[in-house]
Design a protein around this motif. Structure first.
Motif, PDB file in Angstrom:
ATOM      1  N   VAL A  65       0.864  -1.186   0.000  1.00 22.17           N
ATOM      2  CA  VAL A  65       0.000   0.000   0.000  1.00 22.17           C
ATOM      3  C   VAL A  65       0.897   1.231   0.000  1.00 22.17           C
ATOM      4  CG1 VAL A  65      -1.798   1.272   1.218  1.00 22.17           C
ATOM      5  CG2 VAL A  65      -1.849  -1.226   1.189  1.00 22.17           C
ATOM      6  N   ILE A  66       0.804   2.009  -1.080  1.00 19.55           N
ATOM      7  CA  ILE A  66       1.632   3.198  -1.248  1.00 19.55           C
ATOM      8  C   ILE A  66       1.041   4.354  -0.440  1.00 19.55           C
ATOM      9  CG2 ILE A  66       2.598   4.830  -2.946  1.00 19.55           C
ATOM     10  CD1 ILE A  66       3.477   1.934  -3.483  1.00 19.55           C
ATOM     11  N   SER A  67      -0.275   4.546  -0.564  1.00 26.41           N
ATOM     12  CA  SER A  67      -0.919   5.612   0.200  1.00 26.41           C
ATOM     13  C   SER A  67      -2.425   5.438   0.204  1.00 26.41           C
ATOM     14  CB  SER A  67      -0.549   6.989  -0.368  1.00 26.41           C
ATOM     15  OG  SER A  67      -1.082   7.140  -1.656  1.00 26.41           O
ATOM     16  N   THR A  68      -3.055   6.203   1.072  1.00 27.69           N
ATOM     17  CA  THR A  68      -4.516   6.248   1.143  1.00 27.69           C
ATOM     18  C   THR A  68      -4.913   7.650   0.732  1.00 27.69           C
ATOM     19  OG1 THR A  68      -4.568   4.622   2.924  1.00 27.69           O
ATOM     20  CG2 THR A  68      -6.526   5.998   2.661  1.00 27.69           C
ATOM     21  N   ILE A  69      -5.819   7.727  -0.222  1.00 25.44           N
ATOM     22  CA  ILE A  69      -6.255   9.029  -0.744  1.00 25.44           C
ATOM     23  C   ILE A  69      -7.729   9.212  -0.394  1.00 25.44           C
ATOM     24  CG2 ILE A  69      -6.691  10.311  -2.886  1.00 25.44           C
ATOM     25  CD1 ILE A  69      -4.072   8.978  -3.949  1.00 25.44           C
ATOM     26  N   SER A  70      -8.055  10.364   0.176  1.00 29.68           N
ATOM     27  CA  SER A  70      -9.443  10.650   0.532  1.00 29.68           C
ATOM     28  C   SER A  70     -10.102  11.423  -0.587  1.00 29.68           C
ATOM     29  CB  SER A  70      -9.498  11.488   1.811  1.00 29.68           C
ATOM     30  OG  SER A  70      -8.966  10.728   2.870  1.00 29.68           O
ATOM     31  N   VAL A  71     -11.314  10.999  -0.945  1.00 29.13           N
ATOM     32  CA  VAL A  71     -12.078  11.687  -1.989  1.00 29.13           C
ATOM     33  C   VAL A  71     -13.450  12.075  -1.442  1.00 29.13           C
ATOM     34  CG1 VAL A  71     -10.885  10.514  -3.900  1.00 29.13           C
ATOM     35  CG2 VAL A  71     -12.978   9.507  -2.975  1.00 29.13           C
ATOM     36  N   GLN A  72     -14.078  13.050  -2.090  1.00 28.46           N
ATOM     37  CA  GLN A  72     -15.403  13.513  -1.672  1.00 28.46           C
ATOM     38  C   GLN A  72     -16.503  12.957  -2.578  1.00 28.46           C
ATOM     39  OE1 GLN A  72     -15.355  15.832   1.084  1.00 28.46           O
ATOM     40  NE2 GLN A  72     -13.234  15.155   1.004  1.00 28.46           N
ATOM     41  N   SER A  73     -16.161  12.698  -3.836  1.00 26.48           N
ATOM     42  CA  SER A  73     -17.165  12.328  -4.842  1.00 26.48           C
ATOM     43  C   SER A  73     -17.612  10.875  -4.738  1.00 26.48           C
ATOM     44  CB  SER A  73     -16.605  12.552  -6.245  1.00 26.48           C
ATOM     45  OG  SER A  73     -16.052  13.832  -6.360  1.00 26.48           O
ATOM     46  N   ASP A  74     -18.838  10.620  -5.180  1.00 26.27           N
ATOM     47  CA  ASP A  74     -19.356   9.249  -5.261  1.00 26.27           C
ATOM     48  C   ASP A  74     -18.788   8.554  -6.489  1.00 26.27           C
ATOM     49  OD1 ASP A  74     -20.895   9.704  -3.044  1.00 26.27           O
ATOM     50  OD2 ASP A  74     -22.711  10.189  -4.173  1.00 26.27           O
ATOM     51  N   SER A  75     -18.385   9.354  -7.465  1.00 28.93           N
ATOM     52  CA  SER A  75     -17.876   8.817  -8.717  1.00 28.93           C
ATOM     53  C   SER A  75     -16.547   9.499  -9.020  1.00 28.93           C
ATOM     54  CB  SER A  75     -18.902   9.116  -9.816  1.00 28.93           C
ATOM     55  OG  SER A  75     -18.576   8.389 -10.959  1.00 28.93           O
ATOM     56  N   ILE A  76     -15.529   8.686  -9.253  1.00 29.61           N
ATOM     57  CA  ILE A  76     -14.209   9.249  -9.533  1.00 29.61           C
ATOM     58  C   ILE A  76     -13.689   8.682 -10.851  1.00 29.61           C
ATOM     59  CG2 ILE A  76     -13.531   9.696  -7.139  1.00 29.61           C
ATOM     60  CD1 ILE A  76     -12.013   6.996  -7.223  1.00 29.61           C
ATOM     61  N   LYS A  77     -12.702   9.349 -11.391  1.00 30.46           N
ATOM     62  CA  LYS A  77     -12.058   8.872 -12.609  1.00 30.46           C
ATOM     63  C   LYS A  77     -10.608   8.571 -12.238  1.00 30.46           C
ATOM     64  CE  LYS A  77     -11.352  10.382 -17.378  1.00 30.46           C
ATOM     65  NZ  LYS A  77     -11.661  11.461 -18.296  1.00 30.46           N
ATOM     66  N   ILE A  78     -10.110   7.427 -12.667  1.00 32.74           N
ATOM     67  CA  ILE A  78      -8.727   7.053 -12.387  1.00 32.74           C
ATOM     68  C   ILE A  78      -7.992   6.955 -13.714  1.00 32.74           C
ATOM     69  CG2 ILE A  78      -7.196   5.340 -11.357  1.00 32.74           C
ATOM     70  CD1 ILE A  78      -9.566   4.434  -9.614  1.00 32.74           C
TER      71      ILE A  78
END
Length: 172
Positions: A65-78
């Motif tokens: 595990v490199i990192s944990t990223i927090s997001v706000q959106s229900d839908s994200i683009k990677i």
């Protein structure tokens, strides 16, 4: 008498893969195949034996595990791109242990996946599996997570022994 002429030009653009992430979805033999490591494969891969080989190798590799990223959106683009010299790196992408994309060639042009968090799911794990190491080992990628108007970046590095993992947490 009318005549009609048309020229159609096909361009190669980013591939878009849509995937909804659901928690504890009951799997029936109809919608998944079981391979020797017990990793369920979507039925779409039934006639692609090389994908079960990738899934099997994924099960054997260490996940870092490199990192944990927090997001706000229900839908994200990677997005995945080669982050240095384009050297023929090829990856598979696993989301929560399931293979979601394979034979992705890393180039300067992004390979994109849209991921939607289902109700009750607030964390997903995205793993980059190196299918090869390109001409300049290890296999490296720049991962961009587009969360509304924010872009989070992570530099991933995978080899034949380990997979780079990013945890994405939805914070409401």
């Amino acid at each position: 008498h009318m005549s009609f002429e048309s020229t159609l030009t096909c361009t190669v653009g980013p591939a878009i893969v849509e995937r909804k992430i659901a928690q504890n979805v009951a799997k029936t033999p109809v919608d998944s195949l079981q391979n020797v490591t017990g990793i369920a494969l979507p039925a779409a891969f039934a006639n692609k034996p090389e994908l079960s080989v990738i899934a099997e190798k994924f099960g054997e590799r260490k996940r870092s595990v490199i990192s944990t990223i927090s997001v706000q959106s229900d839908s994200i683009k990677i997005n995945f791109l080669d982050n240095s010299v384009v050297d023929g790196d090829s990856i598979s992408v696993f989301i929560n242990g399931q293979i979601e994309a394979s034979h992705v060639r890393l180039t300067a042009k992004a390979f994109s996946m849209n991921v939607k968090f289902e109700d009750g799911v607030n964390e997903i794990e995205v793993a980059m599996f190196a299918e090869n190491l390109g001409t300049l080992p290890p296999n490296t990628a720049l991962m961009q997570i587009i969360d509304g108007d924010k872009i989070h970046r992570a530099h991933l590095s995978s080899d034949t022994k380990s997979c780079a993992v990013i945890k994405i947490k939805r914070e409401k």
